[in-house]
Design a protein around this motif. Structure first.
Motif, PDB file in Angstrom:
ATOM      1  N   ARG A 453      64.473 -64.564  43.242  1.00  0.00           N
ATOM      2  CA  ARG A 453      63.254 -64.952  43.969  1.00  0.00           C
ATOM      3  C   ARG A 453      62.781 -66.290  43.426  1.00  0.00           C
ATOM      4  NH1 ARG A 453      58.739 -60.398  45.563  1.00  0.00           N
ATOM      5  NH2 ARG A 453      58.472 -61.182  47.692  1.00  0.00           N
ATOM      6  N   PHE A 455      59.762 -69.540  44.102  1.00  0.00           N
ATOM      7  CA  PHE A 455      58.581 -70.087  44.772  1.00  0.00           C
ATOM      8  C   PHE A 455      58.416 -71.544  44.370  1.00  0.00           C
ATOM      9  CE2 PHE A 455      57.654 -65.540  44.465  1.00  0.00           C
ATOM     10  CZ  PHE A 455      57.281 -65.259  45.770  1.00  0.00           C
ATOM     11  N   PRO A 480      57.801 -69.416  49.488  1.00  0.00           N
ATOM     12  CA  PRO A 480      59.048 -68.805  49.028  1.00  0.00           C
ATOM     13  C   PRO A 480      60.256 -69.564  49.537  1.00  0.00           C
ATOM     14  CG  PRO A 480      58.283 -67.659  50.974  1.00  0.00           C
ATOM     15  CD  PRO A 480      57.257 -68.736  50.682  1.00  0.00           C
TER      16      PRO A 480
END
Length: 633
Positions: A453, A455, A480
């Motif tokens: 993940r 960001f 994101p």
């Protein structure tokens, strides 16, 4: 009421009240003792961002694909769906098969060209026998000459000639495709998409796309698949997608794959007809093709050592000798318009010119398996087709044989066990997962189920990467993967990024997290650079890991240990070379520690020796969709 008294008297009071016919509200606390807060105490009430990652395959074929079924494949859609949801199924040649864990979603994307033909020939269905070509091939099947019929079909398909010409058969098979997907769909548990593959291949150059509908039977029954027998031109496919959305109110997208086998055509900087891109073309392409499949058995298409000579990990599972048909040798100048990283850079340059980026896509992986088995793990790889299923002989096998030069063939031993799509979505439903594809909040893996993940924002701090509300901060103050950086606040020097990666629970530890940047410089030229963001057990020196992670692979026993690497890696990174006037993209690559390749597992299981020079180890990985920056915000 005394709280201590409440606890001691709760049970007898409840029993007494119930026998007198009273209601639960008689026990309510009065408003002068407790008033509901203006803001909810639960911090999750207003959370609507994705909390889960789902893994699936958007590119699985069965015997209903003519290139599989006409060539002798037997397993149909039922086997594909059952295998994807984790059941034990029988492979065609190598015994029982089971995934280590079920997939969360699947697209049985059989080829649109003569969809379901082999099934109709096997059964002698009247719909196919009433056509001249169908009757001829039925008689060949009946006489045991099915392979000769297959060779005739390949030749006709290569010419763009439909020897069946049966709209009734196409319509009937499409209804069955829809029925199958609807039958196996379990919202919240196992998602099936209605879809197919459009198989354009002019002169043997791969321009294939998988078409995936967001909708169910009510809308998809209103159309039939658009195939390459209708047109080889991607713009004609987009016309079909556009008409579907307009006429039904539904939504649909297309996913290109195997640019590495297109001989420069997949990301060429002109239309199919040879015209320069204009704004309308760029907008349509970005809209209908938000995602590209960058890893699968027929080669990984992230980048190439020739294009990225400073990238030490650019040589992962490369297949680059020819086009899909093996009919024309690869030339180096073709590579620039075949690989995803290069295309992303070209897209930035086109955005400078047009104001719209035609190559603004996210990245996923898929299996493109033609034996109904969505296998991706090295120790459990059942091949690209039934002729590549586990056997002592697949080390000498040929998947696609060139009629021009054996060096242009695609050999079984060069195929990679790949890949999967990781999707950050709010729930396991068609709508939620399709929407994640559309907004590009997806990532590719070369086969394992590692999670990643990222960001991007303007004010993330290093300590925030380790906060439990990491995602909340990421969404509230940044974007994101797949997103566009918001305009920089006044006085901000450079974008900042937060990344987390977690190993597959049944897989290898992680080696490092890397940030890959592409940009257009002041001269209008495209550039790229890689920084290591986090390293397992080492420090970062001058933007790179200080030393290698090590290697625990024992090829002879096809084994490794997780004594090296890390189960979790996290990093904070600020672009040290940011120029606010230059367009850029940023994506993350996560590398696992070395592990045995499927060839090592075959060598051990069958007690055989592999040909000299065969790769016996692999570094599996993930690629996230990019985050883009534009001077205009």
């Amino acid at each position: 009421m005394n709280r201590r008294g409440w606890h001691c008297c709760l049970l007898p009071l409840a029993v007494g009240f119930m026998t007198q016919g009273t209601h639960g509200q008689d026990l309510s606390i009065s408003e002068d003792e407790y008033a509901a807060p203006a803001n909810p105490y639960s911090p999750y009430v207003d959370d609507h961002f994705p909390q889960n990652v789902y893994f699936g395959d958007t590119h699985l074929h069965t015997a209903w694909s003519a290139d599989a079924g006409m060539g002798g494949a037997k397993p149909g859609p039922d086997v594909a769906y059952r295998a994807a949801r984790g059941e034990v199924v029988q492979s065609q040649t190598a015994g029982p098969f089971k995934l280590i864990r079920p997939l969360d979603f699947v697209v049985v994307a059989d080829h649109a060209e003569n969809l379901g033909l082999s099934d109709y020939l096997e059964r002698g269905d009247p719909l196919v026998r009433r056509t001249e070509g169908g009757e001829r091939w039925y008689q060949m099947f009946k006489a045991g000459d099915g392979y000769d019929a297959f060779i005739e079909w390949i030749a006709a398909n290569g010419r763009g000639e439909d020897m069946i010409k049966s709209p009734e058969m196409v319509a009937a098979v499409w209804q069955k495709v829809i029925d199958n997907a609807e039958h196996y769909y379990e919202p919240g548990v196992f998602t099936t998409f209605i879809g197919y593959e459009w198989t354009s291949g002019p002169d043997g150059n791969n321009l294939h796309r998988n078409v995936i509908f967001r909708d169910g039977a009510d809308r998809t029954r209103q159309v039939v698949p658009f195939s390459a027998l209708d047109s080889d031109d991607p713009e004609d496919l987009w016309d079909y997608l556009e008409a579907y959305e307009k006429d039904t109110g539904g939504q649909v997208l297309a996913i290109p794959h195997n640019g590495n086998l297109s001989n420069g055509m997949m990301f060429m900087l002109e239309t199919f007809d040879g015209d320069a891109f204009d704004e309308a073309y760029a907008r349509r392409r970005a809209n209908f093709e938000p995602v590209v499949e960058v890893t699968q058995p027929k080669g990984t298409g992230e980048t190439h050592p020739f294009l990225s000579p400073d990238d030490a990990f650019a040589d992962h599972e490369i297949i680059d000798t020819s086009n899909l048909a093996g009919s024309a040798a690869k030339e180096q100048e073709m590579l620039r318009t075949e690989y995803a990283r290069s295309a992303l850079k070209l897209g930035l340059a086109e955005a400078e010119r047009l104001g719209v980026n035609p190559f603004k896509f996210g990245m996923i992986g898929a299996t493109d398996a033609h034996n109904a088995l969505p296998s991706t793990r090295e120790e459990n790889w059942f091949g690209k087709a039934y002729i590549v299923e586990p056997s002592p002989h697949r080390k000498e096998g040929v998947l696609i044989e060139s009629t021009v030069d054996p060096k242009l063939s695609i050999y079984d031993i060069d195929l990679g066990a790949s890949g999967l799509a990781g999707v950050w979505a709010t729930e396991n439903t068609r709508e939620a997962i399709w929407d994640a594809f559309a907004r590009r909040e997806v990532f590719a893996t070369s086969g394992s189920r590692l999670r990643v993940r990222v960001f991007g924002g303007w004010d993330f701090q290093p300590e925030e990467v380790l906060r439990p509300d990491f995602a909340d901060a990421g969404y509230s103050r940044g974007v994101p993967m797949g997103g566009d950086l918001r305009p920089a606040p006044e006085g901000t020097d450079a974008p900042t990024f937060m990344v987390r990666a977690l190993r597959d629970p049944d897989g290898a530890n992680l080696d490092r997290i890397q940030m890959i940047k592409g940009w257009v410089d002041d001269n209008g030229d495209t550039q790229e650079k890689i920084w290591d963001v986090a390293c397992a057990g080492r420090e970062i020196v001058d933007g790179g890991c200080n030393g290698d992670v090590g290697n625990t692979v024992n090829v002879a026993s096809a084994s490794y240990t997780n004594d090296i690497g890390s189960a979790v890696l996290a990093g904070h990174w600020t672009d040290p070379e940011f120029d606010p006037d230059q367009r850029a993209f940023y994506y993350v690559r996560v590398l696992e520690i070395p592990t045995p390749r499927w060839t090592a597992y075959d060598a051990k299981y069958f007690q055989i020796e592999m040909p000299e020079g065969t790769p016996m180890e692999v570094i599996d990985r993930a690629y996230t969709s990019p985050i883009w920056y534009g001077p205009e915000g």
